[in-house]
Design an enzyme around this catalytic site. Structure first.
Site, mmCIF file in Angstrom:
data_model
loop_
_atom_site.group_PDB
_atom_site.id
_atom_site.type_symbol
_atom_site.label_atom_id
_atom_site.label_comp_id
_atom_site.label_asym_id
_atom_site.label_seq_id
_atom_site.Cartn_x
_atom_site.Cartn_y
_atom_site.Cartn_z
ATOM 1 N N GLU A 122 0.861 -1.191 0.000
ATOM 2 C CA GLU A 122 0.000 0.000 0.000
ATOM 3 C C GLU A 122 0.891 1.233 0.000
ATOM 4 O O GLU A 122 2.107 1.134 0.258
ATOM 5 C CB GLU A 122 -0.952 -0.011 1.199
ATOM 6 C CG GLU A 122 -2.124 -0.963 0.984
ATOM 7 C CD GLU A 122 -3.157 -0.921 2.088
ATOM 8 O OE1 GLU A 122 -2.983 -0.183 3.068
ATOM 9 O OE2 GLU A 122 -4.149 -1.648 1.962
ATOM 10 N N HIS A 238 -8.926 10.208 2.494
ATOM 11 C CA HIS A 238 -8.565 9.094 1.602
ATOM 12 C C HIS A 238 -8.803 9.548 0.170
ATOM 13 O O HIS A 238 -9.841 10.130 -0.133
ATOM 14 C CB HIS A 238 -9.419 7.869 1.935
ATOM 15 C CG HIS A 238 -8.874 6.588 1.379
ATOM 16 N ND1 HIS A 238 -8.857 6.315 0.031
ATOM 17 C CD2 HIS A 238 -8.325 5.511 1.985
ATOM 18 C CE1 HIS A 238 -8.322 5.115 -0.159
ATOM 19 N NE2 HIS A 238 -7.994 4.602 1.011
ATOM 20 N N ARG A 284 -0.999 9.557 1.208
ATOM 21 C CA ARG A 284 -2.423 9.848 0.976
ATOM 22 C C ARG A 284 -2.735 11.334 0.849
ATOM 23 O O ARG A 284 -3.555 11.729 0.022
ATOM 24 C CB ARG A 284 -3.251 9.296 2.144
ATOM 25 C CG ARG A 284 -3.591 7.874 1.922
ATOM 26 C CD ARG A 284 -4.522 7.346 2.963
ATOM 27 N NE ARG A 284 -4.522 5.903 2.765
ATOM 28 C CZ ARG A 284 -5.065 5.031 3.566
ATOM 29 N NH1 ARG A 284 -5.683 5.439 4.653
ATOM 30 N NH2 ARG A 284 -5.009 3.750 3.301
ATOM 31 N N HIS A 343 -11.452 10.268 6.183
ATOM 32 C CA HIS A 343 -11.305 8.828 6.381
ATOM 33 C C HIS A 343 -10.833 8.445 7.775
ATOM 34 O O HIS A 343 -11.387 7.546 8.399
ATOM 35 C CB HIS A 343 -10.309 8.317 5.341
ATOM 36 C CG HIS A 343 -10.060 6.849 5.375
ATOM 37 N ND1 HIS A 343 -11.047 5.923 5.133
ATOM 38 C CD2 HIS A 343 -8.923 6.130 5.616
ATOM 39 C CE1 HIS A 343 -10.544 4.704 5.218
ATOM 40 N NE2 HIS A 343 -9.269 4.806 5.530
ATOM 41 N N ARG A 378 -1.297 9.060 8.941
ATOM 42 C CA ARG A 378 -1.185 7.623 9.250
ATOM 43 C C ARG A 378 -0.745 6.837 8.026
ATOM 44 O O ARG A 378 -1.239 7.047 6.911
ATOM 45 C CB ARG A 378 -2.547 7.091 9.727
ATOM 46 C CG ARG A 378 -2.553 5.615 10.023
ATOM 47 C CD ARG A 378 -3.944 5.179 10.418
ATOM 48 N NE ARG A 378 -4.888 5.430 9.349
ATOM 49 C CZ ARG A 378 -5.452 4.484 8.605
ATOM 50 N NH1 ARG A 378 -5.208 3.217 8.825
ATOM 51 N NH2 ARG A 378 -6.304 4.811 7.655
HETATM 52 P P1 FAD Z 1 -14.727 1.468 15.375
HETATM 53 O O1 FAD Z 1 -14.449 0.188 14.699
HETATM 54 O O2 FAD Z 1 -15.248 2.579 14.553
HETATM 55 O O3 FAD Z 1 -15.741 1.166 16.555
HETATM 56 C C1 FAD Z 1 -16.262 2.209 17.355
HETATM 57 C C2 FAD Z 1 -17.317 1.610 18.248
HETATM 58 O O4 FAD Z 1 -17.724 2.549 19.232
HETATM 59 C C3 FAD Z 1 -18.581 1.193 17.522
HETATM 60 O O5 FAD Z 1 -18.977 -0.045 18.056
HETATM 61 C C4 FAD Z 1 -19.581 2.287 17.909
HETATM 62 O O6 FAD Z 1 -20.912 1.873 17.865
HETATM 63 C C5 FAD Z 1 -19.138 2.563 19.327
HETATM 64 N N1 FAD Z 1 -19.514 3.863 19.872
HETATM 65 C C6 FAD Z 1 -19.177 5.086 19.397
HETATM 66 N N2 FAD Z 1 -19.684 6.050 20.196
HETATM 67 C C7 FAD Z 1 -20.363 5.418 21.187
HETATM 68 C C8 FAD Z 1 -21.119 5.862 22.310
HETATM 69 N N3 FAD Z 1 -21.305 7.174 22.587
HETATM 70 N N4 FAD Z 1 -21.686 4.934 23.116
HETATM 71 C C9 FAD Z 1 -21.552 3.619 22.842
HETATM 72 N N5 FAD Z 1 -20.851 3.141 21.803
HETATM 73 C C10 FAD Z 1 -20.253 4.031 20.986
HETATM 74 N N6 FAD Z 1 -7.539 0.692 8.883
HETATM 75 C C11 FAD Z 1 -6.618 -0.271 8.645
HETATM 76 O O7 FAD Z 1 -5.677 -0.438 9.410
HETATM 77 N N7 FAD Z 1 -6.752 -1.071 7.545
HETATM 78 C C12 FAD Z 1 -7.778 -0.951 6.663
HETATM 79 O O8 FAD Z 1 -7.874 -1.695 5.708
HETATM 80 C C13 FAD Z 1 -8.739 0.063 6.897
HETATM 81 N N8 FAD Z 1 -9.775 0.232 6.043
HETATM 82 C C14 FAD Z 1 -10.756 1.138 6.360
HETATM 83 C C15 FAD Z 1 -11.873 1.243 5.546
HETATM 84 C C16 FAD Z 1 -12.906 2.095 5.878
HETATM 85 C C17 FAD Z 1 -14.101 2.204 4.992
HETATM 86 C C18 FAD Z 1 -12.803 2.886 7.049
HETATM 87 C C19 FAD Z 1 -13.903 3.823 7.429
HETATM 88 C C20 FAD Z 1 -11.684 2.805 7.849
HETATM 89 C C21 FAD Z 1 -10.652 1.936 7.517
HETATM 90 N N9 FAD Z 1 -9.516 1.817 8.320
HETATM 91 C C22 FAD Z 1 -8.580 0.858 8.051
HETATM 92 C C23 FAD Z 1 -9.427 2.531 9.585
HETATM 93 C C24 FAD Z 1 -9.834 1.557 10.697
HETATM 94 O O9 FAD Z 1 -10.842 0.711 10.222
HETATM 95 C C25 FAD Z 1 -10.348 2.258 11.918
HETATM 96 O O10 FAD Z 1 -9.479 3.283 12.301
HETATM 97 C C26 FAD Z 1 -10.446 1.272 13.082
HETATM 98 O O11 FAD Z 1 -11.166 0.157 12.675
HETATM 99 C C27 FAD Z 1 -11.101 1.930 14.261
HETATM 100 O O12 FAD Z 1 -11.425 0.929 15.186
HETATM 101 P P2 FAD Z 1 -12.080 1.333 16.560
HETATM 102 O O13 FAD Z 1 -12.313 0.060 17.292
HETATM 103 O O14 FAD Z 1 -11.281 2.377 17.200
HETATM 104 O O15 FAD Z 1 -13.474 2.024 16.155
HETATM 105 C C1 SIN Z 2 -7.781 1.116 2.342
HETATM 106 O O1 SIN Z 2 -8.089 -0.061 2.168
HETATM 107 O O2 SIN Z 2 -7.439 1.891 1.456
HETATM 108 C C2 SIN Z 2 -7.853 1.642 3.709
HETATM 109 C C3 SIN Z 2 -6.656 1.260 4.422
HETATM 110 C C4 SIN Z 2 -6.476 2.133 5.612
HETATM 111 O O3 SIN Z 2 -7.198 3.106 5.796
HETATM 112 O O4 SIN Z 2 -5.547 1.844 6.368
#
Ligand code: FAD
Ligand code: SIN
Length: 584
Positions: A122, A238, A284, A343, A378
């Protein structure tokens, strides 16, 4: 996946640790916390809703024979443009192999090639080091983590339960729980520690790849409680989100460019090469700005997948093929119209290597945390890794004894026994419920809905890919007006009240929805203002933060932006202001 059982919170409910959020960070933390603890996993939607479940490209780890954690470290530091914390990045890259081994043990099925784990390239990675499961890596991880969590009797999951505030002990400042809206009841839920894992805040921008739950709740709650937050101006845009009228900004993974796809305009010109020698695989922010600038003089930007063999395309990107097809694009014969979208939020709640925030008893992990690993930008696929590595630190959590949470006087005053509020059971304020509340709450909700229609466009236009002082200033004024209008309503005051009132409140479904809608809007307004003020403060361009009026990166600005309460500084040590106080 087995369905979570519905638990009722009652006077017998007692938790050692409350984890807020069920993405990769929250789920993995719940699994890593010692199993003799009673854990509540609170999540505002269904358990699998969040960015983690939507992650496509994969998870980075230097596991190839030709790769080393040192190479991964170098790439991460370079992407972070001088603002990464070296110790945090070293910790991240060194723990990566162990984190992957743990996922494999739990049952996550990463793609393999000739029996070995398959790795892709990537942008800004010097080696192929991204493990993946087709283009639905997040789903592969989250489904396994959620299934394992559901097997654990010491973890109770509360779906559709919304954390409103962090609850601090009034004398010691120790975090002693949260204020929660669950099953129509607003209540104070006590615990020896609280872990915020609430994800990002992409919903503050009109164009975002983030799901609806990404409203920055954890950062807003922690900031209101007085926690130090850092580098909130750094938002990653992104480059390639699907841009079809009526379609959400569905992500077209960077891995597609890693596999060879080209960015072209309507003339077929591979324009990314005019902006950076690495073309499509430049960092990015560079590619996003290239598209943004190019679209000023051209009608469209497209991702042309024709350099990738159709068989390879089918194998690697089945979900992208299907979603594009759903929106009328045949990726085998047509380029995909794309544009940048908000993103990933690099900034967040400051944490140390043990995932502790500046508030005792309050932890933060995942996207809502600022661990120091991402700096100003990032590196792709480092986020899922960060979720796991820093969540795993909670295995070593040190909890205060139940006795130390509050003085006996305080417990008596607040109706607490053994850290449990005695009034968690229904305590409908039937007599004291003024008849005018529901009407005023509905009016406040209408106001919130109207604000949410305008706020994301304001943020996108004034604090998006390219920023300017005057635009930041005018957006701050607008947001402050909205914030004070909403916060001064009766419902706004009810939500922002962070001092325990003696009763819990039972609400109808309609009024529960009002509470969540206004609370999310207040959170979005808070993070919007914090992003704008941080962006105005930083008079240079670096990583995800670009100022038209200060386009250069300046060595004097190789410093963080810290905020506590209303104080903004470059040094955490100078932040001695009291928390933002909200009168109840
Ligand atoms: P999240 O997975 O967003 O979970 C947050 C949780 O908190 C959810 O369950 C939500 O309901 C809960 N929540 C929020 N507020 C409250 C509240 N007030 N009360 C109760 N619950 C609450 N990163 C990579 O490393 N590789 C990738 O391939 C990649 N692809 C991505 C693709 C997309 C489309 C997106 C949007 C992001 C991507 N990222 C990727 C970034 C990465 O997915 C996220 O940064 C990471 O998954 C965040 O994880 P998290 O557990 O912190 O939050
Ligand atoms: C992607 O698949 O392009 C997202 C990867 C990332 O946000 O780390």
């Amino acid at each position: 996946m087995p369905q979570p059982q519905l638990f009722a919170l009652d006077a017998l409910s007692y938790f050692d640790v409350i984890v807020v959020g069920s993405g990769a960070a929250g789920l993995y933390a719940a699994l890593c916390l010692p199993s003799h603890l009673r854990i509540a996993l609170i999540t505002k939607d269904a358990v699998n809703q969040g960015s983690s479940n939507w992650a496509q490209g994969g998870i980075a780890a230097a596991i190839a024979p030709s790769d080393t954690p040192e190479f991964h470290l170098t790439d991460t530091l370079q992407a972070g443009v001088g603002l990464c914390d070296g110790d945090a990045v070293t910790f991240l890259v060194e723990q990566a192999e162990g984190a992957i081994a743990s996922l494999l043990d739990l049952g996550v099925a990463f793609d393999r090639h000739q029996g070995q784990l398959a790795l892709t390239l990537e942008a800004a990675h010097s080696r192929p080091r991204v493990l993946h499961s087709a283009d639905t890596t997040g789903q592969a991880i989250v489904s396994i983590l959620a299934a394992r969590v559901l097997e654990q009797p010491h973890i109770q999951i509360f779906e559709h339960s919304f954390a409103l505030n962090v609850w601090l002990h009034p004398q010691t400042g120790q975090c002693q729980g949260i204020r929660l809206l669950s099953q129509g009841q607003v209540q104070w839920l006590a615990a020896r520690a609280v872990v915020l894992a609430t994800g990002g805040g992409g919903q503050v921008f009109a164009q975002t790849t983030n799901p609806a739950v990404s409203t920055g709740d954890g950062v807003a709650m922690a900031w209101r409680a007085g926690a130090i937050v850092r580098d909130l101006e750094f938002f990653q845009f992104h480059p390639t989100a699907l841009t079809v009228p009526g379609a959400p900004r569905f992500l077209i993974s960077e891995a597609v460019r890693g596999e060879g796809a080209h960015l072209v305009d309507e003339t077929g010109d591979r324009f990314a090469l005019h902006y950076h020698p690495s073309g499509e695989l430049a960092p990015r922010d560079v590619v996003s700005r290239a598209i943004f600038s190019h679209l000023r003089s051209h009608d469209h930007a497209y991702l042309d997948l024709s350099p990738i063999a159709p068989q390879r395309l089918r194998l690697r990107f089945p979900n992208i093929i299907q979603t594009c097809h759903q929106w009328g694009i045949d990726v085998f014969n047509q380029p995909i119209p794309v544009a940048p979208a908000a993103h990933y939020w690099m900034g967040g709640i400051v944490t140390d290597l043990m995932s502790r925030t500046s508030i005792p008893g309050l932890y933060a992990i995942g996207e809502c945390a600022s661990t120091g690993v991402h700096g100003a930008n990032r590196l792709a696929s480092n986020s899922l890794l960060e979720c796991l590595v820093f969540a795993a630190q909670l295995a070593k959590i040190e909890l205060p004894s139940k006795r130390d949470i509050g003085s006996n006087d305080h417990k008596a005053k607040n109706g607490m026994t053994h850290g449990v509020t005695t009034d968690l059971t229904t305590d409908l304020m039937a007599d004291s419920w003024p008849n005018s509340w529901p009407d005023s709450w509905l009016a406040a909700t209408e106001k919130a809905i109207a604000i949410r229609q305008e706020l994301p466009s304001l943020m996108w236009n004034h604090a998006g890919i390219c920023r300017h002082q005057q635009e930041l200033d005018s957006a701050i004024i607008r947001i402050q007006q909205w914030r004070s209008q909403l916060a001064s309503t009766h419902l706004g005051q009810f939500i922002l009240c962070s001092t325990q009132t003696s009763q819990s409140v039972l609400l109808s479904t309609e009024l529960s929805n009002c509470v969540q809608s206004v609370a999310e809007t207040l959170n979005l307004l808070d993070i919007g203002e914090l992003i704008l003020k941080s962006a105005r403060w930083r008079t240079e361009s670096r990583g995800g933060h670009y100022r038209n009026d200060y386009p250069q990166t300046h060595p004097d600005w190789q410093v963080h932006t810290f905020i506590r309460g209303n104080i903004i500084k470059n040094k955490a040590v100078a932040l001695s202001s009291p928390a933002v106080s909200v009168n109840c």
